[in-house]
Design a protein around this motif. Structure first.
Motif, PDB file in Angstrom:
ATOM      1  N   ARG A 151       0.825  -1.206   0.000  1.00 49.03           N
ATOM      2  CA  ARG A 151       0.000   0.000   0.000  1.00 49.03           C
ATOM      3  C   ARG A 151       0.864   1.263   0.000  1.00 49.03           C
ATOM      4  O   ARG A 151       2.017   1.247   0.424  1.00 49.03           O
ATOM      5  CB  ARG A 151      -0.937   0.013   1.199  1.00 49.03           C
ATOM      6  CG  ARG A 151      -1.797  -1.241   1.301  1.00 49.03           C
ATOM      7  CD  ARG A 151      -2.950  -1.043   2.239  1.00 49.03           C
ATOM      8  NE  ARG A 151      -3.934  -0.141   1.646  1.00 49.03           N
ATOM      9  CZ  ARG A 151      -4.942   0.420   2.327  1.00 49.03           C
ATOM     10  NH1 ARG A 151      -5.084   0.161   3.614  1.00 49.03           N
ATOM     11  NH2 ARG A 151      -5.806   1.214   1.734  1.00 49.03           N
ATOM     12  N   ILE A 152       0.267   2.340  -0.471  1.00 50.17           N
ATOM     13  CA  ILE A 152       0.904   3.660  -0.461  1.00 50.17           C
ATOM     14  C   ILE A 152       0.023   4.620   0.320  1.00 50.17           C
ATOM     15  O   ILE A 152      -1.200   4.617   0.189  1.00 50.17           O
ATOM     16  CB  ILE A 152       1.112   4.206  -1.886  1.00 50.17           C
ATOM     17  CG1 ILE A 152       2.119   3.355  -2.654  1.00 50.17           C
ATOM     18  CG2 ILE A 152       1.604   5.654  -1.839  1.00 50.17           C
ATOM     19  CD1 ILE A 152       2.406   3.877  -4.052  1.00 50.17           C
ATOM     20  N   LEU A 153       0.671   5.451   1.117  1.00 47.58           N
ATOM     21  CA  LEU A 153       0.005   6.537   1.830  1.00 47.58           C
ATOM     22  C   LEU A 153       0.671   7.841   1.410  1.00 47.58           C
ATOM     23  O   LEU A 153       1.882   8.012   1.574  1.00 47.58           O
ATOM     24  CB  LEU A 153       0.137   6.342   3.346  1.00 47.58           C
ATOM     25  CG  LEU A 153      -0.295   7.499   4.248  1.00 47.58           C
ATOM     26  CD1 LEU A 153      -1.769   7.837   4.048  1.00 47.58           C
ATOM     27  CD2 LEU A 153      -0.012   7.178   5.708  1.00 47.58           C
ATOM     28  N   ILE A 154      -0.126   8.750   0.866  1.00 46.39           N
ATOM     29  CA  ILE A 154       0.370  10.024   0.353  1.00 46.39           C
ATOM     30  C   ILE A 154      -0.301  11.163   1.119  1.00 46.39           C
ATOM     31  O   ILE A 154      -1.533  11.242   1.177  1.00 46.39           O
ATOM     32  CB  ILE A 154       0.065  10.174  -1.157  1.00 46.39           C
ATOM     33  CG1 ILE A 154       0.841   9.137  -1.965  1.00 46.39           C
ATOM     34  CG2 ILE A 154       0.381  11.593  -1.639  1.00 46.39           C
ATOM     35  CD1 ILE A 154       0.409   9.045  -3.414  1.00 46.39           C
ATOM     36  N   TYR A 155       0.512  12.046   1.709  1.00 49.32           N
ATOM     37  CA  TYR A 155       0.021  13.306   2.245  1.00 49.32           C
ATOM     38  C   TYR A 155       0.452  14.394   1.252  1.00 49.32           C
ATOM     39  O   TYR A 155       1.650  14.534   0.971  1.00 49.32           O
ATOM     40  CB  TYR A 155       0.664  13.652   3.582  1.00 49.32           C
ATOM     41  CG  TYR A 155       0.493  12.664   4.712  1.00 49.32           C
ATOM     42  CD1 TYR A 155      -0.583  12.757   5.595  1.00 49.32           C
ATOM     43  CD2 TYR A 155       1.449  11.682   4.954  1.00 49.32           C
ATOM     44  CE1 TYR A 155      -0.714  11.894   6.668  1.00 49.32           C
ATOM     45  CE2 TYR A 155       1.336  10.813   6.031  1.00 49.32           C
ATOM     46  CZ  TYR A 155       0.253  10.919   6.885  1.00 49.32           C
ATOM     47  OH  TYR A 155       0.139  10.065   7.954  1.00 49.32           O
ATOM     48  N   ASP A 156      -0.483  15.174   0.747  1.00 56.98           N
ATOM     49  CA  ASP A 156      -0.065  16.226  -0.199  1.00 56.98           C
ATOM     50  C   ASP A 156      -1.161  17.273  -0.338  1.00 56.98           C
ATOM     51  O   ASP A 156      -2.129  17.275   0.431  1.00 56.98           O
ATOM     52  CB  ASP A 156       0.310  15.629  -1.555  1.00 56.98           C
ATOM     53  CG  ASP A 156       1.595  16.245  -2.118  1.00 56.98           C
ATOM     54  OD1 ASP A 156       1.630  17.481  -2.282  1.00 56.98           O
ATOM     55  OD2 ASP A 156       2.551  15.501  -2.366  1.00 56.98           O
ATOM     56  N   ARG A 253      -5.611  20.467   1.049  1.00 55.53           N
ATOM     57  CA  ARG A 253      -4.705  19.356   1.318  1.00 55.53           C
ATOM     58  C   ARG A 253      -5.500  18.058   1.347  1.00 55.53           C
ATOM     59  O   ARG A 253      -6.705  18.064   1.581  1.00 55.53           O
ATOM     60  CB  ARG A 253      -3.968  19.584   2.641  1.00 55.53           C
ATOM     61  CG  ARG A 253      -3.095  20.834   2.626  1.00 55.53           C
ATOM     62  CD  ARG A 253      -2.347  21.022   3.913  1.00 55.53           C
ATOM     63  NE  ARG A 253      -3.196  21.499   4.985  1.00 55.53           N
ATOM     64  CZ  ARG A 253      -2.792  21.639   6.255  1.00 55.53           C
ATOM     65  NH1 ARG A 253      -1.556  21.318   6.587  1.00 55.53           N
ATOM     66  NH2 ARG A 253      -3.621  22.085   7.172  1.00 55.53           N
ATOM     67  N   PHE A 254      -4.815  16.958   1.107  1.00 54.10           N
ATOM     68  CA  PHE A 254      -5.517  15.673   1.080  1.00 54.10           C
ATOM     69  C   PHE A 254      -4.587  14.554   1.523  1.00 54.10           C
ATOM     70  O   PHE A 254      -3.356  14.701   1.542  1.00 54.10           O
ATOM     71  CB  PHE A 254      -6.065  15.387  -0.314  1.00 54.10           C
ATOM     72  CG  PHE A 254      -5.012  15.223  -1.394  1.00 54.10           C
ATOM     73  CD1 PHE A 254      -4.400  14.001  -1.629  1.00 54.10           C
ATOM     74  CD2 PHE A 254      -4.635  16.312  -2.166  1.00 54.10           C
ATOM     75  CE1 PHE A 254      -3.426  13.852  -2.606  1.00 54.10           C
ATOM     76  CE2 PHE A 254      -3.658  16.176  -3.155  1.00 54.10           C
ATOM     77  CZ  PHE A 254      -3.065  14.953  -3.383  1.00 54.10           C
ATOM     78  N   ILE A 255      -5.199  13.448   1.885  1.00 60.34           N
ATOM     79  CA  ILE A 255      -4.490  12.198   2.164  1.00 60.34           C
ATOM     80  C   ILE A 255      -5.047  11.161   1.211  1.00 60.34           C
ATOM     81  O   ILE A 255      -6.256  11.072   1.024  1.00 60.34           O
ATOM     82  CB  ILE A 255      -4.707  11.757   3.628  1.00 60.34           C
ATOM     83  CG1 ILE A 255      -4.213  12.839   4.593  1.00 60.34           C
ATOM     84  CG2 ILE A 255      -3.993  10.433   3.895  1.00 60.34           C
ATOM     85  CD1 ILE A 255      -4.630  12.592   6.035  1.00 60.34           C
ATOM     86  N   LEU A 256      -4.175  10.397   0.584  1.00 61.19           N
ATOM     87  CA  LEU A 256      -4.622   9.390  -0.383  1.00 61.19           C
ATOM     88  C   LEU A 256      -3.947   8.060  -0.083  1.00 61.19           C
ATOM     89  O   LEU A 256      -2.745   8.021   0.211  1.00 61.19           O
ATOM     90  CB  LEU A 256      -4.302   9.848  -1.803  1.00 61.19           C
ATOM     91  CG  LEU A 256      -4.785   8.946  -2.950  1.00 61.19           C
ATOM     92  CD1 LEU A 256      -5.116   9.805  -4.187  1.00 61.19           C
ATOM     93  CD2 LEU A 256      -3.736   7.906  -3.333  1.00 61.19           C
ATOM     94  N   THR A 257      -4.729   6.992  -0.146  1.00 64.10           N
ATOM     95  CA  THR A 257      -4.183   5.644   0.002  1.00 64.10           C
ATOM     96  C   THR A 257      -4.571   4.823  -1.227  1.00 64.10           C
ATOM     97  O   THR A 257      -5.612   5.046  -1.842  1.00 64.10           O
ATOM     98  CB  THR A 257      -4.697   4.934   1.259  1.00 64.10           C
ATOM     99  OG1 THR A 257      -6.132   4.918   1.248  1.00 64.10           O
ATOM    100  CG2 THR A 257      -4.203   5.636   2.510  1.00 64.10           C
ATOM    101  N   CYS A 258      -3.709   3.885  -1.578  1.00 65.58           N
ATOM    102  CA  CYS A 258      -4.002   2.958  -2.680  1.00 65.58           C
ATOM    103  C   CYS A 258      -3.186   1.698  -2.462  1.00 65.58           C
ATOM    104  O   CYS A 258      -2.338   1.635  -1.549  1.00 65.58           O
ATOM    105  CB  CYS A 258      -3.687   3.590  -4.024  1.00 65.58           C
ATOM    106  SG  CYS A 258      -1.945   4.043  -4.267  1.00 65.58           S
ATOM    107  N   SER A 259      -3.427   0.679  -3.281  1.00 65.01           N
ATOM    108  CA  SER A 259      -2.717  -0.586  -3.081  1.00 65.01           C
ATOM    109  C   SER A 259      -2.363  -1.213  -4.419  1.00 65.01           C
ATOM    110  O   SER A 259      -2.997  -0.966  -5.452  1.00 65.01           O
ATOM    111  CB  SER A 259      -3.548  -1.552  -2.243  1.00 65.01           C
ATOM    112  OG  SER A 259      -4.742  -1.883  -2.906  1.00 65.01           O
ATOM    113  N   LYS A 260      -1.340  -2.059  -4.373  1.00 66.72           N
ATOM    114  CA  LYS A 260      -0.936  -2.850  -5.513  1.00 66.72           C
ATOM    115  C   LYS A 260      -1.667  -4.188  -5.451  1.00 66.72           C
ATOM    116  O   LYS A 260      -1.570  -4.891  -4.450  1.00 66.72           O
ATOM    117  CB  LYS A 260       0.580  -3.081  -5.475  1.00 66.72           C
ATOM    118  CG  LYS A 260       1.124  -3.980  -6.570  1.00 66.72           C
ATOM    119  CD  LYS A 260       2.636  -4.099  -6.452  1.00 66.72           C
ATOM    120  CE  LYS A 260       3.218  -5.043  -7.507  1.00 66.72           C
ATOM    121  NZ  LYS A 260       4.702  -5.091  -7.450  1.00 66.72           N
ATOM    122  N   PRO A 261      -2.413  -4.559  -6.497  1.00 65.47           N
ATOM    123  CA  PRO A 261      -3.163  -5.827  -6.455  1.00 65.47           C
ATOM    124  C   PRO A 261      -2.246  -7.033  -6.224  1.00 65.47           C
ATOM    125  O   PRO A 261      -1.066  -7.010  -6.576  1.00 65.47           O
ATOM    126  CB  PRO A 261      -3.818  -5.882  -7.839  1.00 65.47           C
ATOM    127  CG  PRO A 261      -3.877  -4.466  -8.292  1.00 65.47           C
ATOM    128  CD  PRO A 261      -2.639  -3.808  -7.723  1.00 65.47           C
TER     129      PRO A 261
END
Length: 261
Positions: A151-156, A253-261
């Protein structure tokens, strides 16, 4: 999106590296970078805890800077590789975290890490994506080095265009600066240089989650979710002076999460 030649990209990279290396000298004094213990640290840490869970993970922190987010990840019990391409930033982080186990520092480019395939359970980055010179290539690199299910967690955020109300707030901050003097630690004496760098970046016009999502999907990421940054902003306002409280209202501002299948 800005097109650059390989030479232009290299020159921009060096400009970015030099800028952040100079910022390392006072970066921990800047509001919005340093993470104060207590409510603010807890607010930044909650998305990390929610994403990673309780089991120790192998985490890559990209653009770790002076190691503020590094501490939050490490304190949760994870094995952390803290990467930055500024030796000056890494030097500050290394001093801050001297003697800790489960912590490795890596001098490398976040857009081309040179790390092995499928190495990490998770990637965390704060205020990095807007600075990417080749966003799609960088996201492909991150996909490559994540394990399946990683998973990735992005603060931006969008640091180029204030919110409608934020424009008024920015004027109030400018008035405070005029009356009591500018806060030189916020962007030091390098704000004009910061602006020139932004103009040359693909996301220099301002990064929004809606613009990032299609790139993540194109690379192969799924389970993309956007989360509110407001809990962090509320925590930042606690104990801050008026000028810094106002700063939390200027940009989206936002926080985004995603994942690699």
């Amino acid at each position: 999106m800005t097109n650059t030649t390989a030479g232009d990209n290299f020159d921009l990279k060096e400009e970015i590296r030099d800028y952040w290396s100079k910022r390392s000298e006072t970066f921990d004094l800047a509001f919005g970078h340093r993470i104060a213990p207590g409510p603010e640290a807890e607010a930044w840490q909650k998305p990390i805890r929610d994403m990673l869970g309780l089991r120790p993970q192998r985490v890559l922190e990209l653009a770790c800077g002076t190691g503020e987010v590094t501490r939050l990840i490490h304190d949760l019990g994870h094995d952390v590789t803290a990467l930055d391409f500024s030796e000056a930033m890494l030097a500050v982080a290394k001093r801050k975290h001297a003697g800790k186990d489960r912590l490795r520092f890596l001098l490398a480019d976040a857009e081309q890490t040179m790390e092995p395939d499928a190495t990490y359970d998770a990637i965390v980055c704060r205020h990095l994506v807007w600075t990417l010179t080749r966003p799609e290539e960088a996201l492909r690199e991150w996909f490559r080095i994540l394990k399946p299910g990683g998973r990735i967690l992005i603060y931006d955020g969008d640091w180029a265009t204030p919110k409608p109300f934020g424009r008024l707030v920015a004027r109030l901050i400018a008035l405070i600066d005029f009356c009591v003097g500018a806060d030189r630690n916020y962007d030091g004496a390098l704000s004009d240089r910061h602006g020139r760098i932004m103009q040359a970046l693909p996301f220099g016009h301002g990064l929004q989650a809606a613009e990032l999502i299609p790139l993540l999907e194109k690379v192969g990421f799924g389970a993309i979710e956007v989360h509110s940054h407001e809990p962090i902003a509320r925590a930042q306002r606690k104990g801050a002076n008026l000028r810094n409280r106002l700063r939390t209202f200027v940009y989206r501002r936002f926080i985004l999460t995603c994942s690699k299948p």
